[in-house]
Design an enzyme around this catalytic site. Sequence first.
Site, PDB file in Angstrom:
ATOM      1  CB  SER A  59      -7.399 -57.658  53.971  1.00  0.00           C
ATOM      2  OG  SER A  59      -6.713 -57.464  55.184  1.00  0.00           O
ATOM      3  CE1 TYR A 101     -11.339 -61.627  56.314  1.00  0.00           C
ATOM      4  CE2 TYR A 101      -9.227 -60.656  56.886  1.00  0.00           C
ATOM      5  CZ  TYR A 101     -10.448 -60.574  56.259  1.00  0.00           C
ATOM      6  OH  TYR A 101     -10.789 -59.437  55.565  1.00  0.00           O
TER       7      TYR A 101
END
Length: 331
Positions: free
Chosen positions: A139, A152
Amino acid sequence: MSGRVVVVTGATGGVGRATARAFGARGDRVAVLARGEEGLRAVAGEIDAAGGQALPLAVDTADHAAVDAAADQVEAELGPIDVWVNVAFTSVFARFTDIRPEEYRRVTEVTYLGYVHGTRAALDRMLPRRRGAIVQVGSAMAYRGIPLQTAYSGAKHAIQGMHEALRSELLHDNAGVHVTMVQLPAVNTPQFGWVLSRLPKRAQPVPPIYQPEVAAKAIVYAADRPRRREYWVGASTVGTLLGDKVIPGLLDRYLARTGFKSQQTDQPRPADQPENLWHPADEDIDHGAHGEFDDRAHGRSPQVWASQHHALLGVLGTGAVAGVLAWLRRH
């Protein structure tokens, strides 16, 4: 390059679901690892309908022994694993101080250690054969943390560090096994409706939003060409990663001003929203690959095509420059 044995973790929703379907459509034998029984049944049916062969396995990727046993079952039933794609994750939408220690531990065990366990299971089988590809689905948050997603962001940073160190080891050993990473933008997945949230409003991906199929195409492409260090998907990912290298302090302030509102809709968060941190949200209900933002999500990304055709663009660019220089000389 069809007909291979592929493992996809976190395959019952979002990017994992779309990726498993994409491999199945090529005729691959695809083992799908996830926790939710109904989600597994549904994705297996989609893979078979697309022309592939599915093997659904109920596995919590935080459990190394379970992941390793699943890899044994894959090789026993489908054959030697050619590609392993790590996608599985969980998270908590909340301020740092609103996330409990045991929740941080769980996010880390699934999102980071789950990748470690999958990578180890793949390497234990690929290295003796001196062939195979491992794709780590990352990501923009592997480089740039954002508010309300500290757990996260930290796990994705850890995956990035592990990936870089492991890739260097494999290159040193001339191992014949390759690892690559695909950095994704905001994607329209079911996670925003089932990740544990303590936000007052419904969580949403930060625009621009892309459909899971955009990510899936990039992941399949990376699996076919795993020698490259990493792939960036979406113009927003490119802008974020480059900006973090040049103006990280400015990004801190920008996200402090915009990051809270941009990650929430105008709708209150339902009190009965499902939470998949400890238990699967798709045990009895299949949520599919897409989230709630189809009307705002892009189904294509010109940047992805450009990223995959560097050589062609380089030739065209060189030709264009040569043409301009020739015109200038004549005039």
